[in-house]
Write an enzyme that holds these catalytic residues in place. Structure first.
Site, mmCIF file in Angstrom:
data_model
loop_
_atom_site.group_PDB
_atom_site.id
_atom_site.type_symbol
_atom_site.label_atom_id
_atom_site.label_comp_id
_atom_site.label_asym_id
_atom_site.label_seq_id
_atom_site.Cartn_x
_atom_site.Cartn_y
_atom_site.Cartn_z
ATOM 1 N N TYR A 267 50.703 7.500 -23.766
ATOM 2 C CA TYR A 267 51.770 7.986 -24.916
ATOM 3 C C TYR A 267 53.145 7.595 -24.642
ATOM 4 O O TYR A 267 53.900 8.311 -25.517
ATOM 5 C CB TYR A 267 51.531 9.382 -25.196
ATOM 6 N N THR A 268 53.201 6.632 -24.097
ATOM 7 C CA THR A 268 54.723 6.071 -24.054
ATOM 8 C C THR A 268 55.019 5.016 -24.620
ATOM 9 O O THR A 268 56.314 4.661 -25.066
ATOM 10 C CB THR A 268 55.133 5.777 -22.582
ATOM 11 N N ASP A 269 54.035 4.144 -25.153
ATOM 12 C CA ASP A 269 54.386 3.000 -25.918
ATOM 13 C C ASP A 269 54.858 2.900 -27.394
ATOM 14 O O ASP A 269 55.624 2.247 -27.870
ATOM 15 C CB ASP A 269 53.047 1.826 -25.755
ATOM 16 N N ALA B 278 35.574 4.160 -26.033
ATOM 17 C CA ALA B 278 35.728 4.875 -24.845
ATOM 18 C C ALA B 278 37.177 4.839 -24.189
ATOM 19 O O ALA B 278 37.432 5.135 -23.042
ATOM 20 C CB ALA B 278 34.854 4.125 -23.873
ATOM 21 N N LEU C 226 38.911 2.355 -24.001
ATOM 22 C CA LEU C 226 38.965 0.902 -23.142
ATOM 23 C C LEU C 226 39.428 -0.361 -23.930
ATOM 24 O O LEU C 226 39.343 -1.364 -23.837
ATOM 25 C CB LEU C 226 37.629 0.759 -22.250
ATOM 26 N N SER D 215 38.875 -2.420 -29.459
ATOM 27 C CA SER D 215 39.364 -3.012 -30.723
ATOM 28 C C SER D 215 40.384 -3.917 -30.651
ATOM 29 O O SER D 215 40.359 -4.729 -31.470
ATOM 30 C CB SER D 215 40.302 -1.738 -31.566
ATOM 31 N N GLU E 127 45.937 -3.799 -36.814
ATOM 32 C CA GLU E 127 45.418 -2.495 -36.664
ATOM 33 C C GLU E 127 46.223 -1.368 -37.407
ATOM 34 O O GLU E 127 45.502 -0.210 -37.845
ATOM 35 C CB GLU E 127 45.373 -2.019 -35.271
ATOM 36 N N ASP F 282 47.905 -1.858 -26.075
ATOM 37 C CA ASP F 282 46.471 -2.507 -25.708
ATOM 38 C C ASP F 282 46.222 -3.900 -26.134
ATOM 39 O O ASP F 282 45.563 -4.522 -25.487
ATOM 40 C CB ASP F 282 45.542 -1.658 -26.824
ATOM 41 N N TYR G 76 46.908 12.253 -32.248
ATOM 42 C CA TYR G 76 47.532 11.327 -32.073
ATOM 43 C C TYR G 76 48.762 11.424 -32.989
ATOM 44 O O TYR G 76 50.035 11.185 -32.515
ATOM 45 C CB TYR G 76 46.566 10.129 -32.056
HETATM 46 P P1 ADP Z 1 38.625 1.741 -28.518
HETATM 47 O O1 ADP Z 1 39.535 0.572 -28.632
HETATM 48 O O2 ADP Z 1 39.115 2.591 -27.603
HETATM 49 O O3 ADP Z 1 37.237 1.052 -28.139
HETATM 50 P P2 ADP Z 1 38.577 2.268 -31.450
HETATM 51 O O4 ADP Z 1 38.540 3.472 -32.044
HETATM 52 O O5 ADP Z 1 40.370 1.916 -31.354
HETATM 53 O O6 ADP Z 1 38.297 2.568 -30.043
HETATM 54 O O7 ADP Z 1 38.031 1.208 -31.814
HETATM 55 C C1 ADP Z 1 36.566 1.011 -31.914
HETATM 56 C C2 ADP Z 1 36.273 0.439 -33.357
HETATM 57 O O8 ADP Z 1 36.357 -1.141 -32.785
HETATM 58 C C3 ADP Z 1 34.756 0.439 -33.422
HETATM 59 O O9 ADP Z 1 34.291 1.589 -34.134
HETATM 60 C C4 ADP Z 1 34.440 -0.749 -34.232
HETATM 61 O O10 ADP Z 1 34.897 -0.780 -35.676
HETATM 62 C C5 ADP Z 1 35.465 -1.901 -33.597
HETATM 63 N N1 ADP Z 1 34.751 -2.751 -32.832
HETATM 64 C C6 ADP Z 1 34.885 -2.728 -31.330
HETATM 65 N N2 ADP Z 1 33.943 -3.514 -30.651
HETATM 66 C C7 ADP Z 1 33.324 -4.098 -31.561
HETATM 67 C C8 ADP Z 1 31.896 -4.848 -31.554
HETATM 68 N N3 ADP Z 1 31.742 -5.395 -30.616
HETATM 69 N N4 ADP Z 1 31.274 -5.258 -32.528
HETATM 70 C C9 ADP Z 1 31.844 -4.570 -33.882
HETATM 71 N N5 ADP Z 1 32.986 -3.703 -34.049
HETATM 72 C C10 ADP Z 1 33.323 -3.423 -32.948
HETATM 73 MG MG MG Z 2 41.378 0.811 -29.950
#
Ligand code: ADP
Ligand code: MG
Length: 419
Positions: A31-33, A120, A122, A125, A157, A169, A221
């Site tokens: 939460y610093t970025d 997760a 990680l 996105s 994003e 990220d 957030y």
């Molecule tokens: P994180 O980035 O922490 O995994 P986010 O909520 O920011 O979580 O992003 C997850 C979203 O990114 C998913 O709900 C989907 O819309 C998209 N996404 C991630 N990986 C895939 C994938 N392999 N195929 C389709 N969409 C994906």
């Molecule tokens: Mg994400």
């Protein structure tokens, strides 16, 4: 089947290339970025892999091996921010951001497959955005520097998908180097690759994906972000980055004084109002909240500096307690943890880990645990046992091996890092 083969099957011709971009874990600096602060992510071996080709007819087609949905077809000149499109908004947002920045992207066919666990914490996105941005930069001969790829991905994003994330990220996915953590100053994107060879030190960094995601997360957030901005306004600085660690007691004192005199002080009252507008979930008066948020951001920036100093001095084990301190700050001051993340940290530390903390946005998602390699299995079992004892879904554990950032692959590669 490789992504290139699947591309051929879907679209009936050969892709022009295959690219990969990783997910990440953040070692320290949470939460610093969005406060212009410091972060220290490392790329995971888990990647989004995309087979891509250009088109000249203004059509964008995207397909994911991981969603069970069909091909999305969109027109590049009618892409509009926040127009929905589900997961396809991530790659479409990158096309939109490139075109909005004046780059002549005339159409794309894309098929991707990812081993980055989604949702997760990680950064699945960012992996998706960055792999798209790199592929298009190379295919269209744009030659964009890595930080520009990250900025375009973040813009996709923020503005197109509508998620108000910081730059960490995307920078991690675009810029990390194998065997290193990335010390990133999010104010100017200044960065240093810090050697982070845990195996050579007899250490392991475990990722524990709790496999829970509490609905609270999204609004929280935004509320933390607004609260940090309100704190900066109340302190008369542009961002909380400008508050030095040595100035923290004074800053907290000024915020307390502002609380006492809030009725009379228009500026400070405005700040308190802004922070109080959301997030009753977080408890306390607006000023209590702002003070806690300020304390978290300033101390976590300082924890990044302490981590760098420890790593530069060769004391990797010394990082453990700093991680746990960071968790306590996220749990008690920012209040973005949850019972599952707290359970990972308490059970791992009780079983002899060097330190542990939640990583990413919190409210579920993942934690990291620094542990002696020799104790890795014992600690992992202790975490699993603790979850089982509370009747919770078993978390997923895997080692965080510092891996490479986004890159072009040979054609028939499949995504790596399957846990
Ligand atoms: P994180 O980035 O922490 O995994 P986010 O909520 O920011 O979580 O992003 C997850 C979203 O990114 C998913 O709900 C989907 O819309 C998209 N996404 C991630 N990986 C895939 C994938 N392999 N195929 C389709 N969409 C994906
Ligand atoms: Mg994400």
């Amino acid at each position: 089947m490789s992504v290139a083969e699947r591309f051929r099957e879907l679209y009936g011709y050969e892709p022009e290339g295959v690219w990969a971009a990783p997910g990440r874990v953040n070692l320290i600096g949470e939460y610093t970025d969005f406060n212009d602060g410091f972060v220290m992510p490392l790329a995971l071996p888990h990647t989004a892999v995309a087979a891509v080709a250009r088109r000249t007819d203004g059509v964008l087609r995207v397909h994911s091996a991981d969603t069970g949905q069909g091909v999305f077809e969109l027109a590049v000149d009618s892409l509009a921010p926040r127009s929905g499109a589900g997961w396809a908004a991530y790659p479409a947002g990158v096309v939109w951001a490139l075109r909005d920045a004046g780059h002549p992207v005339t159409g794309v066919d894309l098929h991707l497959s990812s081993t980055v666990p989604t949702g997760a914490g990680l950064s699945s996105s960012a992996a998706l955005e960055v792999v798209t941005a790199l592929a298009l930069s190379e295919l269209y001969g744009l030659g964009l520097p890595r930080e520009e790829l990250a900025r375009l991905a973040q813009r996709a994003e923020n503005a197109f998908v509508g998620v108000p994330c910081g730059i960490m990220d995307q920078m991690a996915s675009a810029c990390c180097v194998e065997g290193h953590a990335l010390h990133l100053d999010t104010r100017d994107l200044g960065r240093r690759q810090v050697p982070f060879d845990l195996a050579a030190q007899g250490l392991r960094l475990l990722v524990v994906d709790t496999r829970v995601k509490h609905a609270l997360g999204d609004g929280a957030y935004a509320e933390r972000r607004a609260g940090c901005e309100a704190g900066a306004r109340a302190l008369g600085v542009r961002t909380l980055r400008e508050v030095e660690y040595a100035q923290l007691p004074d800053a907290l004192g000024r915020l307390a004084a502002g609380a006492a005199g809030a009725a009379g002080a228009a500026g400070a009252a405005g700040a308190a109002g802004a922070a109080g507008a959301a997030g009753a979930a977080s408890g306390g008066t607006p000023y209590d909240r702002i003070r806690r948020y300020v304390r978290h951001v300033v101390t976590d920036n300082h924890r990044v500096e302490r981590t760098i100093a420890l790593l530069d001095a060769g004391d990797v084990r010394g990082v453990g307690p700093v991680l746990t301190e960071g968790h306590v700050s996220l749990r008690d001051d920012l209040r973005v943890s949850c019972p599952e993340l707290d359970l990972v940290v308490s059970s791992a530390n009780a079983a002899g880990a060097l330190g542990a903390r939640m990583t990413g946005g919190g409210f579920g998602g993942s934690a990291i645990v620094l542990v002696e390699s020799a104790d890795g299995d014992t600690v992992a079992k202790a975490v699993l046992d603790a979850f089982a004892a509370q009747g919770r879904t078993a978390p997923r554990l895997f080692p965080a091996v510092p891996s490479a950032g986004a890159r072009r692959l040979s054609r028939d590669a499949s995504p790596g890092g399957t846990p």
